[in-house]
Scaffold this motif. Structure first.
Motif, short mmCIF file in Angstrom:
data_model
loop_
_atom_site.label_atom_id
_atom_site.label_comp_id
_atom_site.label_asym_id
_atom_site.label_seq_id
_atom_site.Cartn_x
_atom_site.Cartn_y
_atom_site.Cartn_z
N UNK B 226 0.83 -1.21 0.00
CA UNK B 226 0.00 0.00 0.00
C UNK B 226 0.86 1.26 0.00
N UNK B 227 1.91 1.24 0.83
CA UNK B 227 2.78 2.42 0.88
C UNK B 227 3.47 2.65 -0.46
N UNK B 228 3.90 1.55 -1.09
CA UNK B 228 4.61 1.69 -2.37
C UNK B 228 3.68 2.24 -3.44
N UNK B 229 2.45 1.71 -3.50
CA UNK B 229 1.48 2.22 -4.48
C UNK B 229 1.21 3.70 -4.24
N UNK B 230 1.00 4.06 -2.96
CA UNK B 230 0.70 5.47 -2.65
C UNK B 230 1.89 6.35 -2.98
N UNK B 231 3.10 5.86 -2.69
CA UNK B 231 4.30 6.66 -2.97
C UNK B 231 4.49 6.86 -4.46
N UNK B 232 4.20 5.82 -5.25
CA UNK B 232 4.34 5.97 -6.71
C UNK B 232 3.33 6.99 -7.24
N UNK B 233 2.12 6.93 -6.71
CA UNK B 233 1.11 7.91 -7.13
C UNK B 233 1.58 9.32 -6.82
N UNK B 234 2.05 9.51 -5.57
CA UNK B 234 2.54 10.84 -5.19
C UNK B 234 3.73 11.25 -6.05
N UNK B 235 4.60 10.26 -6.33
CA UNK B 235 5.82 10.57 -7.08
C UNK B 235 5.48 11.08 -8.47
N UNK B 236 4.56 10.42 -9.14
CA UNK B 236 4.30 10.91 -10.50
C UNK B 236 3.45 12.16 -10.49
N UNK B 237 2.62 12.30 -9.42
CA UNK B 237 1.83 13.54 -9.37
C UNK B 237 2.71 14.76 -9.06
N UNK B 238 3.85 14.53 -8.40
CA UNK B 238 4.73 15.64 -8.06
C UNK B 238 5.57 16.11 -9.25
N UNK B 239 5.62 15.32 -10.29
CA UNK B 239 6.39 15.72 -11.48
C UNK B 239 5.52 16.69 -12.29
N UNK B 240 6.09 17.80 -12.74
CA UNK B 240 5.28 18.77 -13.49
C UNK B 240 4.73 18.16 -14.78
N UNK B 241 3.64 18.69 -15.31
CA UNK B 241 3.09 18.14 -16.55
C UNK B 241 4.03 18.40 -17.73
N UNK B 242 3.99 17.55 -18.72
CA UNK B 242 4.87 17.74 -19.89
C UNK B 242 4.56 19.07 -20.59
N UNK B 243 5.61 19.77 -21.04
CA UNK B 243 5.42 21.10 -21.63
C UNK B 243 5.19 21.07 -23.14
N UNK B 244 5.19 19.87 -23.75
CA UNK B 244 5.18 19.81 -25.21
C UNK B 244 3.82 20.26 -25.75
N UNK B 245 3.84 21.15 -26.73
CA UNK B 245 2.63 21.55 -27.47
C UNK B 245 3.05 21.87 -28.90
N UNK B 246 2.24 21.47 -29.87
CA UNK B 246 2.50 21.92 -31.23
C UNK B 246 2.27 23.42 -31.32
N UNK B 247 3.02 24.10 -32.21
CA UNK B 247 2.70 25.51 -32.46
C UNK B 247 1.28 25.63 -33.01
N UNK B 248 0.55 26.66 -32.58
CA UNK B 248 -0.83 26.84 -33.05
C UNK B 248 -0.83 27.45 -34.45
#
Lengths: 248, 248
Positions: B226-248
């Protein structure tokens, strides 16, 4: 080898593919395995390919140039498909035709001509769909129960997808988790390598919102790798030590 | 299938094995795959086995009851081995002999008689060692560069070992990380399952400090999952969202 994954969430579709190919262990190259078929406003489709490169490249060429439908005699291109199901059938036929064009060569001993492809996208007003297509041309479709499909070296990167992805995951989170899955694979298996090609298609947009290549100098991906490694270290350090001891 | 890993750190040796076996997809059983050979004060050795169960059980029986050395005519048991290298050779011979005893049966089409074993432990004052032994009886040895060996379904649980284990990892941390690696495998592959057998041998102790079975009711392992699952969830949620976007 190869690692590609496609993630189909409520908000849309994410596709991620590495670019490493190898013929034997000492002949390693970079090839694009993620192909886009995009006509903004009409359709956006993408194919990620693993397995024998001559078969998959042959199939993609047939899909671009057209292959004959033996029942109608007409030449069909992927860009003309009226639905994702019809398009998936066409991709399957292109794989089989690509193999047929090689004739007896595919019966060489010791060489595998097997392939698997991820094919996803959206045509017109219908919902986005994602398929896995096998060497025989048959396909399975991704459903919300397990909202991802993988091809190639899929095992290293499966645990994070199993834990983190649901159909309701936000689409940029899905991309991020897919990149973590790719990073785990790259780190543990030399046959999967940078650069990575990514595509993100929001449901209903009928064009790619992201179509990018991530290489070793990409600041976001480097940061993601470092943060993920650090978070995993902290995560296992935060778990108490095992209590097991034999009676003295 | 099976997943076993052996981790050899400066402080000693950890061995972890699942217990699920399957003959086909619908014939699933629980069998002990981790065997201990312990004579406190003289030696402590352990074998984790994957592959054809009749071959590995046959080999373990030979190691307990003794097999003839064709050069000397003497009967040798694992418990009498004078060094871990000699013992690893004996394990290799037991595998080959176990196969020989099956005669022509091993040439059945469609049945694999391949095995791989992890064999680790300590005899007398010499340092602990860890080997992987193949069907042909040959062996490779674990070294501090990569202080673990895996057999069976090794890919799901490899990323965490690659990131977290070094030769200087504390031994109960090594056990904990090994359990996380096992949990990742169990979660993503139905052919690997609880209960888990574990053994921990501290260098120089010449006896097991831990020899235990972890089942689905084990409070520590449930908490770890349970701790490992919760930690993985927190870990990926703490990473900022990807910045990639096509030019408009």
């Amino acid at each position: 080898m190869t690692y590609c994954c496609g993630i189909l969430v409520r908000e849309g579709l994410v596709m991620i593919a590495d670019t490493r190919t190898n013929a034997g262990l000492d002949n390693i190259s970079t090839f694009r395995k993620l192909q886009l078929f995009e006509q903004p406003g009409r359709h956006v489709m993408t194919i990620a390919a693993s397995g024998n490169l001559s078969v998959t490249q042959g199939a993609v060429n047939l899909l671009m140039e057209g292959l004959e439908n033996p029942e109608t005699g007409e030449t069909e291109r992927l860009a003309d498909a009226q639905s994702m199901v019809a398009a998936a059938h066409l991709v399957g036929r292109a794989v089989r035709r690509s193999l047929e064009l090689m004739g007896d060569a595919v019966r060489q001993p010791g060489v595998s001509f097997d392939v698997s492809l991820l094919f996803g996208g959206q045509i017109g007003a219908a919902r986005p769909r994602l398929f896995m297509i096998y060497t025989a041309g048959n396909a399975i479709e991704c459903t919300p129960d397990t909202p991802y499909l993988q091809i190639g070296e899929h095992k290293y990167g499966k645990p994070i997808l199993d834990r983190a992805i649901t159909y309701d995951t936000e689409i940029y989170d899905a991309l991020k988790i897919g990149l973590i899955s790719m990073d785990s694979t790259i780190r543990s298996n030399l046959s999967v390598g940078l650069p990575i090609d990514i595509a993100l298609m929001r449901s209903g947009a009928l064009k790619t919102e992201v179509a990018a290549r991530i290489d070793a100098n990409d600041a976001y991906f480097r940061d993601l790798r470092e943060r993920w490694s650090a978070a995993l270290r902290e995560a296992h350090m935060a778990i108490p030590p095992p209590p097991y001891r034999n009676p003295q």
